[in-house]
Design an enzyme around this catalytic site. Structure first.
Site, PDB file in Angstrom:
ATOM      1  N   CYS A 120      -8.064   7.761 -21.547  1.00 52.04           N
ATOM      2  CA  CYS A 120      -9.159   8.430 -20.798  1.00 52.04           C
ATOM      3  C   CYS A 120      -8.174   9.463 -20.010  1.00 52.04           C
ATOM      4  CB  CYS A 120      -9.673   7.436 -20.171  1.00 52.04           C
ATOM      5  SG  CYS A 120     -11.006   8.126 -18.643  1.00 52.04           S
ATOM      6  N   CYS A 124      -8.432   7.505 -12.884  1.00 52.75           N
ATOM      7  CA  CYS A 124      -8.873   6.924 -11.511  1.00 52.75           C
ATOM      8  C   CYS A 124      -7.825   5.876 -11.425  1.00 52.75           C
ATOM      9  CB  CYS A 124     -10.337   6.118 -11.880  1.00 52.75           C
ATOM     10  SG  CYS A 124     -11.604   7.351 -12.177  1.00 52.75           S
ATOM     11  N   ASN A 298     -11.736  -6.086 -10.290  1.00 57.15           N
ATOM     12  CA  ASN A 298     -11.152  -7.195 -11.356  1.00 57.15           C
ATOM     13  C   ASN A 298      -9.539  -6.820 -11.317  1.00 57.15           C
ATOM     14  OD1 ASN A 298     -10.946  -8.882 -13.362  1.00 57.15           O
ATOM     15  ND2 ASN A 298     -12.644  -7.934 -14.520  1.00 57.15           N
TER      16      ASN A 298
HETATM   17  N1  SAH Z   1     -15.609   6.644 -17.381  1.00 57.99           N
HETATM   18  C1  SAH Z   1     -16.801   5.829 -17.083  1.00 57.99           C
HETATM   19  C2  SAH Z   1     -17.086   4.726 -17.916  1.00 57.99           C
HETATM   20  C3  SAH Z   1     -16.021   3.581 -17.988  1.00 57.99           C
HETATM   21  S1  SAH Z   1     -15.401   2.844 -16.639  1.00 57.99           S
HETATM   22  C4  SAH Z   1     -17.022   5.774 -15.875  1.00 57.99           C
HETATM   23  O1  SAH Z   1     -16.085   6.110 -14.990  1.00 57.99           O
HETATM   24  O2  SAH Z   1     -18.052   5.384 -15.339  1.00 57.99           O
HETATM   25  C5  SAH Z   1     -16.674   1.627 -16.256  1.00 57.99           C
HETATM   26  C6  SAH Z   1     -16.491   1.012 -15.052  1.00 57.99           C
HETATM   27  O3  SAH Z   1     -15.760   0.126 -14.662  1.00 57.99           O
HETATM   28  C7  SAH Z   1     -16.674   2.241 -14.048  1.00 57.99           C
HETATM   29  O4  SAH Z   1     -17.332   2.117 -12.810  1.00 57.99           O
HETATM   30  C8  SAH Z   1     -15.041   1.901 -13.428  1.00 57.99           C
HETATM   31  O5  SAH Z   1     -14.823   2.360 -12.284  1.00 57.99           O
HETATM   32  C9  SAH Z   1     -15.007   0.483 -13.604  1.00 57.99           C
HETATM   33  N2  SAH Z   1     -13.730  -0.136 -13.599  1.00 57.99           N
HETATM   34  C10 SAH Z   1     -12.686   0.169 -14.034  1.00 57.99           C
HETATM   35  N3  SAH Z   1     -11.453  -0.659 -13.678  1.00 57.99           N
HETATM   36  C11 SAH Z   1     -12.077  -1.686 -13.028  1.00 57.99           C
HETATM   37  C12 SAH Z   1     -11.510  -3.135 -12.504  1.00 57.99           C
HETATM   38  N4  SAH Z   1     -10.302  -3.272 -12.641  1.00 57.99           N
HETATM   39  N5  SAH Z   1     -12.440  -3.798 -11.885  1.00 57.99           N
HETATM   40  C13 SAH Z   1     -13.954  -3.664 -12.007  1.00 57.99           C
HETATM   41  N6  SAH Z   1     -14.117  -2.582 -12.477  1.00 57.99           N
HETATM   42  C14 SAH Z   1     -13.336  -1.406 -12.954  1.00 57.99           C
END
Ligand code: SAH
Length: 351
Positions: A120, A124, A298
Site C-alpha cells: 500500500c 499511514c 491492534n
Molecule cells: N486503505 C483503506 C482500507 C484498509 S485499512 C483505509 O485506509 O481505510 C482498514 C482500516 O484498518 C483502516 O481504518 C486502518 O486505518 C485500520 N488499521 C490499520 N492498522 C490497524 C491496527 N493496527 N489496528 C486497528 N486498525 C488498524
C-alpha cells in the site's frame, strides 16, 4: 485471445474477474448468445464448477472457445489461523505475492475483510500494511476469489464484505468497481449492496466518482484525527486531501447518495485520544449524517504506537455520545491471531 476492452497486459484472462455485462458482450462478439452469460455466472458462482467440461447447457464449440479465452485459475490458500469467531487466511498469488483476508463470524452472518492491493502506498504510520510499498493492484479475480475460496473452505455462505484488508481500494478503482458488480449480482455471489462496505483513507476524486455510481454500498472513511495537525502526522494522504476538503466531498456524497457515512477512528494512546480531540471530533462531524466507529488499536510488534486504555476509550465515547454523535466501539476480533492489517503477511515474510 479475446480482448475484453481493457488493458490486461500479459496476464491470463481469469473468468472470475469478468462482469456479467462484459460476458454478455463477449458471447455476442464470438457470434453466440448473450444469455450464456447468465448461464455461465450460474456455473461459476452457484454450481462452482472446477472444469469447463462440467458445463452442460452450451454447445461444445462455445465451451471450447471459453477454455481458450479464459482461465478458471484460483489463488492458493497457504495458511489459515483460526480462533473462536475469527479466521485469518493467507493466500499466494500466481506471482508468489501474498495477501490476506479475515473472516469474522457475527450473529447476523459471516463477514469477510478482503485485500485490494499487494502492499500500500498510503503510508499511514500506525498501519502494518503500509510498511511495504504497493507492489501492484489486485486483479478483480483475485478479490472475488478471496471470497470464493473462503466459502469453499468454510462450507458456509459469506453474507457481508468489507474492503478493509491490505491496500487502498480507491487506488485500484476500476478493479474495485468490477469486483463490487460481480459479488453484488444476483447471479454472482448475490451479496446485497448494503452488506458491502468500502473503506478509504480519503482519496477525494474517487469518493466523488463513487458518488455518481448509484451502487448503494456503504462508504467508510478512515479519519483517525479531528484536525489537520494530527492527521498530517499519522496519515500522509491528509497533506494532499485535507480534512476540510474531505468533509466538503463527503457532504456532496451524502446529498447524492443519501447514504450515511462511517468514520473509522483508531484510538492511539497520547496521539488522538484526548478529551479535546473528542470534542473537536464531535464538532467536526456534527453537521454530517454519519456514525463513528471507534477502533481500539491492534498493537503490532513492529510499530511504536500503543492502544488507548479502556478508561480513555470510554471517556472518548461518552463525550461523543453526550454531543449526540452516533458512535460505537468496534468489537474486537483477532488480536490473538495477528489479525491487524498486514500482520499475517509480515510474519510469513519475516519483515
Ligand atoms: N486503505 C483503506 C482500507 C484498509 S485499512 C483505509 O485506509 O481505510 C482498514 C482500516 O484498518 C483502516 O481504518 C486502518 O486505518 C485500520 N488499521 C490499520 N492498522 C490497524 C491496527 N493496527 N489496528 C486497528 N486498525 C488498524
Amino acid at each position: 485471445m479475446y480482448n475484453i476492452g481493457r488493458n490486461l497486459g500479459d496476464s491470463d484472462m481469469n473468468i472470475y474477474g469478468v462482469s456479467l455485462e462484459e460476458l454478455q458482450d463477449y458471447f455476442v462478439s464470438i457470434g453466440s448468445k448473450n444469455f450464456h452469460a447468465l448461464q455461465l455466472f450460474n456455473w461459476l458462482y452457484q454450481k462452482r464448477i472446477k472444469a469447463w467440461s462440467e458445463i452442460t447447457d452450451m454447445k461444445k464449440e462455445v465451451i471450447k472457445k471459453l477454455e481458450e479465452d479464459f482461465t478458471l485459475e484460483k489463488i492458493k490458500l497457504v495458511k489459515v489461523e483460526k480462533d473462536v469467531d475469527v479466521c485469518k487466511y493467507l493466500f499466494e498469488l500466481k506471482d508468489k505475492e501474498h495477501i490476506e483476508a479475515v473472516l469474522m463470524k457475527h450473529d447476523y452472518g459471516n463477514s469477510i475483510c478482503v485485500s485490494s492491493q499487494v502492499g500500500c502506498n498510503m503510508g499511514c504510520c500506525f498501519c502494518e500494511s503500509g510498511r511495504r510499498k504497493k507492489v501492484r493492484n489486485l486483479e478483480t479475480a483475485e478479490m472475488v476469489l478471496q471470497i470464493l475460496m473462503i466459502e469453499e473452505e468454510l462450507q458456509e455462505r459469506i453474507s457481508h464484505v468489507v474492503v478493509m484488508g491490505i491496500g487502498e481500494p480507491f487506488d485500484n478503482y476500476d478493479n474495485l468497481i468490477r469486483f463490487i458488480k460481480i459479488i453484488n449480482n444476483a447471479k454472482g455471489l448475490a451479496i446485497g449492496s448494503r452488506h458491502i462496505t468500502v473503506s478509504t483513507c480519503g482519496i477525494i476524486p474517487k469518493i466523488a466518482e463513487f458518488s455518481n455510481l448509484d451502487l448503494q454500498v456503504n462508504l467508510a472513511v478512515s479519519l483517525h484525527a479531528p484536525n489537520n495537525e494530527i492527521r498530517n502526522q499519522i496519515m500522509p494522504i491528509n497533506k494532499v486531501y485535507p480534512i476540510e476538503k474531505l468533509k466538503e466531498t463527503l457532504k456532496k456524497y451524502l446529498e447524492k447518495t443519501n447514504r450515511r457515512v462511517t468514520f473509522e477512528y483508531i484510538l492511539l494512546n497520547g496521539i488522538n485520544d484526548s478529551e479535546e480531540c473528542a470534542l473537536e471530533l464531535a464538532k467536526l462531524v456534527k453537521d454530517i449524517n454519519c456514525y463513528i466507529n471507534l477502533i481500539p488499536y491492534n498493537e503490532t510488534n513492529n510499530l511504536k504506537f500503543k492502544r488507548s486504555s479502556t478508561i480513555q476509550i470510554m471517556r472518548f465515547y461518552d463525550i461523543l455520545k453526550k454531543n449526540k454523535i452516533n458512535v460505537t466501539i468496534r468489537r474486537e476480533f483477532g488480536s490473538k491471531i495477528s489479525a491487524a492489517c498486514g500482520q499475517l503477511r509480515s510474519k510469513k515474510e519475516e519483515l
